[in-house]
Design a protein around this motif. Structure first.
Motif, PDB file in Angstrom:
ATOM      1  N   SER A  39      40.099  35.216  42.840  1.00 57.32           N
ATOM      2  CA  SER A  39      39.344  36.194  43.620  1.00 57.32           C
ATOM      3  C   SER A  39      37.880  35.801  43.705  1.00 57.32           C
ATOM      4  O   SER A  39      37.324  35.219  42.776  1.00 57.32           O
ATOM      5  CB  SER A  39      39.444  37.577  42.973  1.00 57.32           C
ATOM      6  N   SER A  61      52.300  37.889  50.332  1.00 57.81           N
ATOM      7  CA  SER A  61      52.087  38.007  48.891  1.00 57.81           C
ATOM      8  C   SER A  61      51.466  36.729  48.349  1.00 57.81           C
ATOM      9  O   SER A  61      51.902  35.633  48.674  1.00 57.81           O
ATOM     10  CB  SER A  61      53.418  38.249  48.179  1.00 57.81           C
ATOM     11  N   TYR A  64      48.116  35.153  41.814  1.00 56.78           N
ATOM     12  CA  TYR A  64      46.773  34.873  41.297  1.00 56.78           C
ATOM     13  C   TYR A  64      46.839  34.157  39.951  1.00 56.78           C
ATOM     14  O   TYR A  64      47.857  34.208  39.256  1.00 56.78           O
ATOM     15  CB  TYR A  64      45.957  36.170  41.190  1.00 56.78           C
ATOM     16  N   ARG A  66      46.560  33.890  36.407  1.00 54.48           N
ATOM     17  CA  ARG A  66      46.573  34.861  35.318  1.00 54.48           C
ATOM     18  C   ARG A  66      47.148  34.195  34.068  1.00 54.48           C
ATOM     19  O   ARG A  66      48.082  33.386  34.153  1.00 54.48           O
ATOM     20  CB  ARG A  66      47.433  36.076  35.657  1.00 54.48           C
ATOM     21  N   TYR A  69      51.151  34.243  33.304  1.00 59.61           N
ATOM     22  CA  TYR A  69      52.122  33.238  33.736  1.00 59.61           C
ATOM     23  C   TYR A  69      52.272  32.147  32.677  1.00 59.61           C
ATOM     24  O   TYR A  69      53.377  31.668  32.419  1.00 59.61           O
ATOM     25  CB  TYR A  69      51.724  32.654  35.096  1.00 59.61           C
ATOM     26  N   ASN A  84      51.978  43.109  31.726  1.00 64.07           N
ATOM     27  CA  ASN A  84      50.893  42.755  32.636  1.00 64.07           C
ATOM     28  C   ASN A  84      51.231  43.323  34.012  1.00 64.07           C
ATOM     29  O   ASN A  84      51.918  42.675  34.813  1.00 64.07           O
ATOM     30  CB  ASN A  84      50.696  41.236  32.707  1.00 64.07           C
ATOM     31  N   PRO A  85      50.778  44.534  34.294  1.00 69.77           N
ATOM     32  CA  PRO A  85      51.145  45.202  35.554  1.00 69.77           C
ATOM     33  C   PRO A  85      50.764  44.423  36.811  1.00 69.77           C
ATOM     34  O   PRO A  85      51.512  44.426  37.788  1.00 69.77           O
ATOM     35  CB  PRO A  85      50.388  46.531  35.492  1.00 69.77           C
ATOM     36  N   LYS A  86      49.614  43.738  36.803  1.00 75.92           N
ATOM     37  CA  LYS A  86      49.193  43.012  38.010  1.00 75.92           C
ATOM     38  C   LYS A  86      50.130  41.841  38.294  1.00 75.92           C
ATOM     39  O   LYS A  86      50.528  41.618  39.443  1.00 75.92           O
ATOM     40  CB  LYS A  86      47.752  42.521  37.861  1.00 75.92           C
ATOM     41  N   ALA A  87      50.479  41.097  37.266  1.00 77.87           N
ATOM     42  CA  ALA A  87      51.388  39.965  37.459  1.00 77.87           C
ATOM     43  C   ALA A  87      52.768  40.451  37.896  1.00 77.87           C
ATOM     44  O   ALA A  87      53.390  39.862  38.786  1.00 77.87           O
ATOM     45  CB  ALA A  87      51.478  39.139  36.184  1.00 77.87           C
ATOM     46  N   LYS A  88      53.239  41.521  37.286  1.00 77.44           N
ATOM     47  CA  LYS A  88      54.535  42.082  37.680  1.00 77.44           C
ATOM     48  C   LYS A  88      54.521  42.525  39.133  1.00 77.44           C
ATOM     49  O   LYS A  88      55.472  42.282  39.879  1.00 77.44           O
ATOM     50  CB  LYS A  88      54.887  43.275  36.788  1.00 77.44           C
ATOM     51  N   LEU A  89      53.439  43.156  39.544  1.00 72.19           N
ATOM     52  CA  LEU A  89      53.309  43.615  40.922  1.00 72.19           C
ATOM     53  C   LEU A  89      53.346  42.436  41.896  1.00 72.19           C
ATOM     54  O   LEU A  89      54.016  42.498  42.935  1.00 72.19           O
ATOM     55  CB  LEU A  89      52.012  44.409  41.097  1.00 72.19           C
ATOM     56  N   GLU A  90      52.646  41.357  41.555  1.00 69.24           N
ATOM     57  CA  GLU A  90      52.631  40.166  42.419  1.00 69.24           C
ATOM     58  C   GLU A  90      54.035  39.590  42.590  1.00 69.24           C
ATOM     59  O   GLU A  90      54.462  39.298  43.718  1.00 69.24           O
ATOM     60  CB  GLU A  90      51.721  39.081  41.825  1.00 69.24           C
TER      61      GLU A  90
END
Length: 101
Positions: A39, A61, A64, A66, A69, A84-90
């Motif tokens: 970002s 999609s 990022y 992180r 990973y 890790n909510p952001k990684a799961k969301l991705e």
């Protein structure tokens, strides 16, 4: 593809390979997935804009950069196994996009 100039140059070769395989397999569906995005880094944003010039589309999609990973690989699992909510969301967004949901 990692959104950096050197990775985009390498992706040009992959694009040619996919074009060759598409002549053999007319059902092949190709997409570019931006991986290890960062970002607020101008060179990444510029590289992502250049991806639109490829012969096949980029997924909506992005993945990022992180630590989740790397952690998942170290533990022999996936980010879906981690907290890790952001990684799961991705990953879930990418899977849904691929499945057409």
């Amino acid at each position: 593809v990692i959104p950096s100039p050197t990775d985009l140059w390498a992706a040009v070769g992959i694009q040619k390979l996919i074009a060759n395989v598409s002549e053999i397999n007319d059902k092949l569906v190709s997409r570019l997935v931006a991986n290890m995005c960062q970002s607020n880094i101008s060179i990444s944003k510029e590289a992502l804009e250049l991806i639109t010039e490829f012969d096949f589309p980029k997924t909506e999609s992005d993945i990022y950069q992180r630590t989740a990973y790397r952690q998942a690989a170290a533990f022999g699992g996936t980010v879906l196994d981690l907290d890790n909510p952001k990684a799961k969301l991705e990953i879930n967004a990418l899977v849904a996009e691929i499945r057409g949901q």
